[in-house]
Write a protein that holds these residues in place. Structure first.
Motif, PDB file in Angstrom:
ATOM      1  N   LEU A  23      35.273  57.211  51.145  1.00  0.00           N
ATOM      2  CA  LEU A  23      34.599  58.338  50.479  1.00  0.00           C
ATOM      3  C   LEU A  23      35.541  58.954  49.442  1.00  0.00           C
ATOM      4  O   LEU A  23      35.140  59.282  48.325  1.00  0.00           O
ATOM      5  CB  LEU A  23      34.174  59.407  51.498  1.00  0.00           C
ATOM      6  CG  LEU A  23      33.281  58.930  52.655  1.00  0.00           C
ATOM      7  CD1 LEU A  23      32.768  60.122  53.471  1.00  0.00           C
ATOM      8  CD2 LEU A  23      32.097  58.122  52.146  1.00  0.00           C
ATOM      9  N   ARG A  51      22.455  60.064  49.260  1.00  0.00           N
ATOM     10  CA  ARG A  51      21.798  58.958  48.578  1.00  0.00           C
ATOM     11  C   ARG A  51      21.143  58.037  49.619  1.00  0.00           C
ATOM     12  O   ARG A  51      21.798  57.573  50.547  1.00  0.00           O
ATOM     13  CB  ARG A  51      22.886  58.196  47.826  1.00  0.00           C
ATOM     14  CG  ARG A  51      22.448  56.977  47.083  1.00  0.00           C
ATOM     15  CD  ARG A  51      23.683  56.200  46.693  1.00  0.00           C
ATOM     16  NE  ARG A  51      24.361  56.795  45.554  1.00  0.00           N
ATOM     17  CZ  ARG A  51      24.175  56.393  44.295  1.00  0.00           C
ATOM     18  NH1 ARG A  51      23.328  55.431  44.030  1.00  0.00           N
ATOM     19  NH2 ARG A  51      24.839  56.958  43.313  1.00  0.00           N
ATOM     20  N   ASP A 110      30.370  52.225  40.004  1.00  0.00           N
ATOM     21  CA  ASP A 110      30.343  52.634  41.412  1.00  0.00           C
ATOM     22  C   ASP A 110      29.709  51.562  42.288  1.00  0.00           C
ATOM     23  O   ASP A 110      28.981  50.690  41.804  1.00  0.00           O
ATOM     24  CB  ASP A 110      29.618  53.970  41.557  1.00  0.00           C
ATOM     25  CG  ASP A 110      28.125  53.832  41.396  1.00  0.00           C
ATOM     26  OD1 ASP A 110      27.447  53.561  42.403  1.00  0.00           O
ATOM     27  OD2 ASP A 110      27.653  53.944  40.255  1.00  0.00           O
ATOM     28  N   ASP A 113      28.489  62.414  43.772  1.00  0.00           N
ATOM     29  CA  ASP A 113      27.293  62.468  44.611  1.00  0.00           C
ATOM     30  C   ASP A 113      27.733  62.567  46.050  1.00  0.00           C
ATOM     31  O   ASP A 113      28.630  61.829  46.466  1.00  0.00           O
ATOM     32  CB  ASP A 113      26.481  61.167  44.479  1.00  0.00           C
ATOM     33  CG  ASP A 113      26.003  60.953  43.058  1.00  0.00           C
ATOM     34  OD1 ASP A 113      25.743  61.948  42.374  1.00  0.00           O
ATOM     35  OD2 ASP A 113      25.902  59.779  42.641  1.00  0.00           O
ATOM     36  N   TYR A 114      27.101  63.449  46.798  1.00  0.00           N
ATOM     37  CA  TYR A 114      27.405  63.465  48.212  1.00  0.00           C
ATOM     38  C   TYR A 114      26.936  62.121  48.782  1.00  0.00           C
ATOM     39  O   TYR A 114      25.783  61.745  48.665  1.00  0.00           O
ATOM     40  CB  TYR A 114      26.721  64.639  48.909  1.00  0.00           C
ATOM     41  CG  TYR A 114      26.905  64.573  50.386  1.00  0.00           C
ATOM     42  CD1 TYR A 114      28.195  64.586  50.930  1.00  0.00           C
ATOM     43  CD2 TYR A 114      25.827  64.431  51.242  1.00  0.00           C
ATOM     44  CE1 TYR A 114      28.386  64.482  52.290  1.00  0.00           C
ATOM     45  CE2 TYR A 114      26.017  64.329  52.602  1.00  0.00           C
ATOM     46  CZ  TYR A 114      27.287  64.350  53.121  1.00  0.00           C
ATOM     47  OH  TYR A 114      27.476  64.232  54.459  1.00  0.00           O
ATOM     48  N   GLU A 115      27.896  61.381  49.354  1.00  0.00           N
ATOM     49  CA  GLU A 115      27.678  59.973  49.642  1.00  0.00           C
ATOM     50  C   GLU A 115      26.449  59.701  50.509  1.00  0.00           C
ATOM     51  O   GLU A 115      25.730  58.748  50.293  1.00  0.00           O
ATOM     52  CB  GLU A 115      28.940  59.402  50.313  1.00  0.00           C
ATOM     53  CG  GLU A 115      28.896  57.907  50.510  1.00  0.00           C
ATOM     54  CD  GLU A 115      29.918  57.175  49.655  1.00  0.00           C
ATOM     55  OE1 GLU A 115      30.501  57.787  48.741  1.00  0.00           O
ATOM     56  OE2 GLU A 115      30.123  55.984  49.917  1.00  0.00           O
ATOM     57  N   SER A 164      35.146  51.054  45.999  1.00  0.00           N
ATOM     58  CA  SER A 164      35.511  51.746  44.763  1.00  0.00           C
ATOM     59  C   SER A 164      36.780  51.203  44.123  1.00  0.00           C
ATOM     60  O   SER A 164      36.984  51.372  42.929  1.00  0.00           O
ATOM     61  CB  SER A 164      35.678  53.236  45.045  1.00  0.00           C
ATOM     62  OG  SER A 164      34.498  53.759  45.598  1.00  0.00           O
ATOM     63  N   ALA A 222      35.781  56.894  46.367  1.00  0.00           N
ATOM     64  CA  ALA A 222      34.605  57.087  45.503  1.00  0.00           C
ATOM     65  C   ALA A 222      34.742  58.387  44.705  1.00  0.00           C
ATOM     66  O   ALA A 222      34.335  58.464  43.544  1.00  0.00           O
ATOM     67  CB  ALA A 222      33.330  57.110  46.340  1.00  0.00           C
ATOM     68  N   GLU A 223      35.331  59.411  45.335  1.00  0.00           N
ATOM     69  CA  GLU A 223      35.515  60.695  44.642  1.00  0.00           C
ATOM     70  C   GLU A 223      36.554  60.578  43.523  1.00  0.00           C
ATOM     71  O   GLU A 223      36.476  61.266  42.514  1.00  0.00           O
ATOM     72  CB  GLU A 223      35.936  61.770  45.648  1.00  0.00           C
ATOM     73  CG  GLU A 223      34.846  62.090  46.645  1.00  0.00           C
ATOM     74  CD  GLU A 223      35.295  63.050  47.728  1.00  0.00           C
ATOM     75  OE1 GLU A 223      34.443  63.455  48.527  1.00  0.00           O
ATOM     76  OE2 GLU A 223      36.496  63.402  47.779  1.00  0.00           O
TER      77      GLU A 223
END
Lengths: 405, 405
Positions: free
Chosen positions: B378, B400, B52, B395-397, B41, B381-382
């Motif tokens: 994580l 996916r 992303d 998105d809850y990592e 990220s 990414a948030e």
């Protein structure tokens, strides 16, 4: 020496009701001076104050307050009990406030005392009733009022217990009884609009309706319900983009601050229990705005003010542990004084039982715990500076001389 | 079994130069497959990636990569040496990358090796020369190049040492020598536009000019210099407000994160020394935007990328101590694979010397240190999700599924 009455306030913003209360407080207490313990950058409802504390202190000093000190963030942004206890402890420690005046829907001190002692009851039967009302989905204040009404009376008590100013009044009385029993409680009957009322009444408007007016830049409304110097000041600050500060403007900071914290850290925030940390964790990711998070975690059980405080505690780094470790203010931060009441400041210096902070040297002289408590107030001011419509640079806090009006 | 070449990349965004390099890497290394260690990220220049990591991994898989794994944030957002070492360690630990291909201004491996060994020199005389050039106000890379040129040659060496891709190439070679000497280095001569060039050349444009095109929603430019599926995807994501993610959109989060940290904490950030913490402390308060802070702390001594990394380390909570405690990646996070190369994924599973993470169960099975390293990815990414023009829910990592193209 002229006597001095204490007042615990937020002045968010200052309005005609505050003007009236300041005058009545002096009159009813027979005191020539008023010392105000005022919330700093974040208020009891868990949000940034509409304007910075120096501006709000000046409004008070121009309208009847003689000395304004800051209620530290660890107490200003707290539930009624801690807010009241912090304010009473601060004014008591000043050594100059011989009375405490506060607004109340019921201004008869006998009635207030009786109701206050009711709320202090913690019998087993009462706890069961409380639990039953909570289980039925009531918020804590509503459940407590209902339980006490079940036990002791009925609708009249329930309604008296639920009046927002009464709730604070009871807490002031309880705090005085516990900490400074010699301090005279001086209730002033609230005039006109109720605490959170939308519509003005009898020449008075609530602080929340005035904040709404700030939000829509409604200078006319402000002119009608705030002293002239305050409304003119607000018009100027609205034009320059310095007010109103809002939680919404801090939305990104809130989201970032919440996403920083794993669930186990969210569980350490004051008032977080029963898995609320999981809802906060989830919604801090599912939502993209502060208001969205707030709406998504709302339930009957928690008042909005309590949830706002929880989110702001995450923002400012306040935990259950920090509250436990700091049961009372550790310094008296002076924000400003009236020129013709500077004698009060000298008396404060002579009689205070806590260190007084007016400048950088005072700050440097504090012990570690007191400095950490004050650092939080400084940080809260730095965050508040981001909450203005036109975010401004942070004034170095001790570069600013004491506000003398 | 078909051989596999490793590539360390950012694909920020993917463009024709990357397409060319992937094809040439397979050709020159005589490998049928390519495994890419890609920044997640936050990138080496210290900023949020334009899109992303799953999207960027898909772009690579659609254009010649067979397997994409994530270079953990602790290595992707780092100076050339740590970036290269992290990438080589990750690809080496995969057990399937027998070669490493990389772009370079000089593609002769003999020359590169000689230059690389030069940069590894740390003699006392060299250090004195380095210090003199630093004292004269040069940035670290410029001072190092000048010192080496003084000692070993002259202008030609200085220029070769300062070519941005060469700098990474030397670091790749040094990392291979140290960690996986059996890995074949396969330089690919850079085509067309230089690394940070503004103007496209020979059908190629730099990633920074493509990011600029994203910033002005210039679909035509993207169409000319990125593969069709990438430019079409970008047009769609630009329209939906999902890209480009920028540091500017994180301005409030940056300011808040910086104001949270007292000077002594700022001093713990990677690369902060010589009182830079005081400048950051001051400017985080004097400025009201991220770009303002960056401009105000800029000096000849520090490259912008280094300063951006420092500010992003504050944002993500990365300290010198965290870097020291984590000399190499602790897991191989698989972002995606080509359907027709799933055999490569099985080989990875069989030969990797680090735990492979593709799902929540893998994450749960990690040791504490590895999980903490992945938690940072994580969180990054948030934070990136807040940097989009239209911030999106996180998105809850692990919800996916693996990207299979």
């Amino acid at each position: 020496m002229a006597a001095c009455v204490g007042i615990i306030a937020e002045y968010n913003p200052f309005h005609n009701g505050h003007l009236h209360q300041l005058a009545r407080a002096k009159e009813l207490s027979d005191c020539a001076h008023a010392i105000v313990a005022m919330s700093g950058s974040f208020t009891q409802r868990g949000e940034p104050a509409c304007a910075d504390k120096f501006t709000r202190a000046r409004w008070a000093l121009e309208n009847g307050a003689d000395l304004v000190v800051e209620l530290p963030t660890l107490f200003s942004m707290a539930g009624a009990e801690r807010f009241a206890r912090g304010g009473v402890a601060l004014l008591g420690a000043s050594g100059i406030a011989e009375a405490l005046s506060f607004g109340a829907e019921d201004a008869d001190i006998g009635t207030l005392r009786a109701l206050a002692s009711l709320t202090a009851l913690e019998g087993g039967a009462l706890k069961q009733r409380l639990a039953a009302h909570l289980a039925a989905g009531k918020s804590f204040p509503a459940a407590r009022a209902a339980a006490l009404a079940d036990a002791h009376g009925g609708e009249e008590i329930r309604s008296a217990l639920l009046s927002p100013n009464n709730i604070l009044a009871f807490e002031y009385i309880k705090a005085i009884d516990m900490l400074y029993p010699g301090m005279r409680p001086v209730p002033v009957r609230r005039q006109g609009a109720a605490h959170d009322a939308d519509a003005p009444a009898g020449g008075f408007a609530s602080a929340s309706s005035l904040r709404a007016a700030l939000g829509r830049s409604d200078a006319e409304f402000l002119g009608a319900f705030a002293p002239k110097n305050v409304s003119e000041d607000c018009a100027r600050l609205l034009a320059s983009g310095d007010i109103p500060c809002t939680a919404d403007a801090l939305s990104d900071a809130f989201l970032y601050a919440l996403r920083r914290l794993p669930s186990r850290e969210l569980a350490k925030l004051p008032d977080v229990a029963e898995g609320l940390e999981n809802a906060i964790y989830r919604e801090a990711r599912a939502q993209t705005r502060y208001e969205g998070v707030l709406a998504a975690i709302k339930s009957k059980r928690y008042t909005l003010a309590r949830l706002r405080r929880i989110l702001s505690c995450a923002l400012l780094g306040i935990t259950k542990e920090k509250l436990r470790a700091n049961p009372a203010p550790r310094y008296i931060r002076v924000l400003g004084a009236r020129k013709d009441s500077l004698g009060l400041l000298s008396r404060l210096a002579g009689s205070a039982s806590l260190p007084i902070v007016t400048c950088k040297a005072d700050y440097d002289g504090l012990g570690d715990e007191a400095r950490a408590m004050l650092d939080l107030d400084l940080f809260a001011a730095e965050v508040l500076a981001m909450a203005a419509p036109k975010p401004r640079a942070v004034d170095y806090e001790f570069a600013r001389p004491l506000t003398i009006v």
